[in-house]
Design an enzyme around this catalytic site. Structure first.
Site, mmCIF file in Angstrom:
data_model
loop_
_atom_site.group_PDB
_atom_site.id
_atom_site.type_symbol
_atom_site.label_atom_id
_atom_site.label_comp_id
_atom_site.label_asym_id
_atom_site.label_seq_id
_atom_site.Cartn_x
_atom_site.Cartn_y
_atom_site.Cartn_z
ATOM 1 N N THR A 1 -18.461 -33.266 -4.203
ATOM 2 C CA THR A 1 -18.418 -33.337 -5.662
ATOM 3 C C THR A 1 -17.004 -32.964 -6.089
ATOM 4 O O THR A 1 -16.340 -32.276 -5.321
ATOM 5 C CB THR A 1 -19.358 -32.296 -6.278
ATOM 6 O OG1 THR A 1 -19.090 -31.086 -5.597
ATOM 7 C CG2 THR A 1 -20.805 -32.684 -6.105
ATOM 8 N N THR A 2 -16.498 -33.116 -7.112
ATOM 9 C CA THR A 2 -16.697 -33.804 -8.351
ATOM 10 C C THR A 2 -15.625 -34.872 -8.474
ATOM 11 O O THR A 2 -14.494 -34.630 -8.064
ATOM 12 C CB THR A 2 -16.508 -32.795 -9.513
ATOM 13 O OG1 THR A 2 -17.454 -31.761 -9.386
ATOM 14 C CG2 THR A 2 -16.533 -33.420 -10.860
#
Lengths: 259, 274
Positions: free
Chosen positions: B53-54
């Protein structure tokens, strides 16, 4: 009747004669290794004859468009699946031709009740250095010729493909004297055009023993270029990019032609 | 007799130009996962996949900027702090990934080969719509694994379209394969709520709209957004000041893809973020 060995040999001989006749009018293709890569070149009026196969591999072909297309697809499939499961660097032209294409073409040729491939192909794989360039010519019967050094022959950094053996040999003889592997693009484009012209002229004369005069070759080249387009592609040696194939347009090439 | 992986195949699929179909026929790609039948009782999660992520992307004056932090986690464990979530697919396309890297990298690999395979067999470039749809199809085929709790991937796809008019195009997806074209920005992954908040704010009330930002300003906002996400989300790496690990930033423009050198990102970070 084909079960008898003699009949089989005869059938194969007939088939060879038939295929040779079909391929005979095929416009020549020249492939030349040079400083910055490999150049494929032909002069054509009709359909595309030079194709990208994989990151470092290209091919040129003459023959029946349907058969060329099937073999081209097969080559791309094989190279793509190999490159996907392993790595692009593991895709080997030598293996592609020797192990996969040649046996299938030989098989089709010798199955006298089935259709053979009406195609003759020229493959090239660009190496890191000119000495590592590989050229392979594959015949309709699976026969393979390479540019590699053997006892009988020194290593060549070019290859030619044409409708007849005589035409091809004239092209090779010309390239053996005219082409040097440290040449630049402009020089190889001209050498390739000369080779194409001499090959194309030889196709039109039936039993010329001597190579045509230099002036006649130039004249032929000029005539042909007025009503046909140059088709060419490069396999670039530049290692900063994965995909080395780049097609060159007629417009890019015309200014490079020297008299 | 041992059969080679590469054997000549008479059933040519090249006419279709669909690379995943070819791979499946040769047994080189897992078949599309079956959607599992819901079962009674609480499913027990016994294994946690590595996740990444992100990621974020937005259009600015120089094309599309795509950025991703470098952290990969499995549950509470940081598995890797130099993960590459911004992947080049071809000369003009980037796929950024949030989710399980094992699946995402495989998807990226299939996608990359699909585009080349199409161009080589069909003798023309795949259209942008075709490329966007190809990724959607891979996500849809993977949805069975998502339902089983493994293999979720939520990518962003950024590319440059030359037809009919030259413009940067930006898409994000959901795990089931729906594609959404973003007008200004997109963010996915566990830290995306914070990132979306910042990008929305900047686009509407910032010094100028995102599409008018210069390159340095765009890089600055990307770094600030990822650092903000890392504040509240443990799965997001942000900028690692101690280890000097910076997010990965790539830009798609008419001329192709540029990967910003770390020195440049570090300079912008030092000047406007730190």
């Amino acid at each position: 009747m084909i079960e008898e060995p003699y009949r089989w040999v005869e059938a194969i001989a007939n088939r060879r004669e038939y295929i040779e006749a079909q391929l005979a009018p095929g416009s020549p293709i020249a492939a030349l290794g040079y400083r910055d890569g490999i150049l494929f070149l032909t002069v054509s009026q009709t359909r595309q004859k030079i194709f990208e196969v994989y990151d470092r591999i290209a091919m040129g072909a003459i023959g029946h468009p349907g058969d060329i297309e099937r073999l081209r697809m097969a080559a791309i499939e094989l190279a793509s699946t190999e490159g996907f499961t392993r790595a692009a660097a593991d895709v080997s032209l030598r293996r592609l031709v020797h192990y996969s294409l040649s046996p299938v073409m030989k098989n089709a040729f010798e199955q006298v009740y089935g259709a053979p491939y009406l195609a003759r192909m020229l493959f090239a794989e660009v190496g890191e250095r000119p000495e590592e360039d590989l050229f392979l010519r594959v015949e309709y019967d699976g026969e393979i010729a390479t540019n590699g050094a053997t006892y009988a022959q020194a290593r060549q950094d070019f290859a030619a493909l044409s409708g007849t053996q005589q035409s091809r040999e004239q092209m090779e003889a010309l390239l053996a004297t005219e082409h040097a592997q440290d040449a630049n693009l402009e020089t190889v484009v001209n050498s390739a055009l000369d080779a194409w012209s001499i090959g194309h002229m030889t196709l039109q004369t039936d039993d010329a023993k001597e190579p045509p005069e230099r002036a006649a070759v130039r004249k032929h080249r000029e005539e042909q270029l007025t009503n046909a387009g140059i088709e060419a592609a490069l396999l670039e040696r530049d290692a900063s990019r994965a995909i080395r194939y780049r097609s060159l347009s007629d417009k890019e090439l015309r200014p490079l032609i020297r008299d | 007799m041992e059969r080679s992986l590469v054997a000549f195949d008479q059933n040519f699929s090249g006419a279709v130009g669909d690379f995943p179909v070819l791979l499946r026929r040769k047994g080189l790609l897992a078949p599309a996962a079956e959607n599992p039948v819901p079962q009674a009782g609480t499913p027990q999660k016994i294994w946690q996949p590595t996740e990444a992520t992100t990621i974020l992307a937005f259009k600015f004056s120089g094309g599309v900027l795509v950025a991703g932090d470098r952290r990969a986690t499995a549950g509470n464990t940081v598995v890797y702090d130099r993960a590459d979530k911004v992947l080049e697919i071809d000369r003009h396309s980037i796929m950024a990934i949030a989710g399980v890297p094992a699946t995402a990298w495989e998807m990226a690999r299939v996608l990359e080969h699909s585009f080349q395979y199409f161009r080589r067999t069909q003798l023309q470039e795949m259209s942008v719509d075709g490329k966007v749809r190809a990724l959607s199809k891979l996500l849809r085929d993977n949805f069975g694994f998502v339902m089983q709790g493994v293999g979720v991937v939520v990518p962003i796809f950024a590319t440059y379209d030359s037809h009919p008019k030259p413009e940067a195009r930006l898409y994000f997806y959901d795990a089931m394969g729906a594609q959404f074209e973003a007008t200004d920005y997109a963010a996915t992954g566990s830290g995306s709520p914070a990132v979306r908040g910042i990008l929305f704010y900047e686009n509407n009330w910032g010094a100028k709209p995102l599409q008018e930002l210069g390159e340095d300003e765009a890089v600055s906002i990307a770094l600030r957004a990822l650092d903000t996400a890392a504040q509240s989300d443990t799965a997001t790496g942000g900028v690692d000041r101690g280890g000097k690990i910076y997010p990965l930033i790539k830009i798609v423009s008419r001329d192709g893809i540029t990967t910003l050198p770390e020195s440049k990102i570090a300079a912008v970070f030092k000047e406007t973020v730190a």
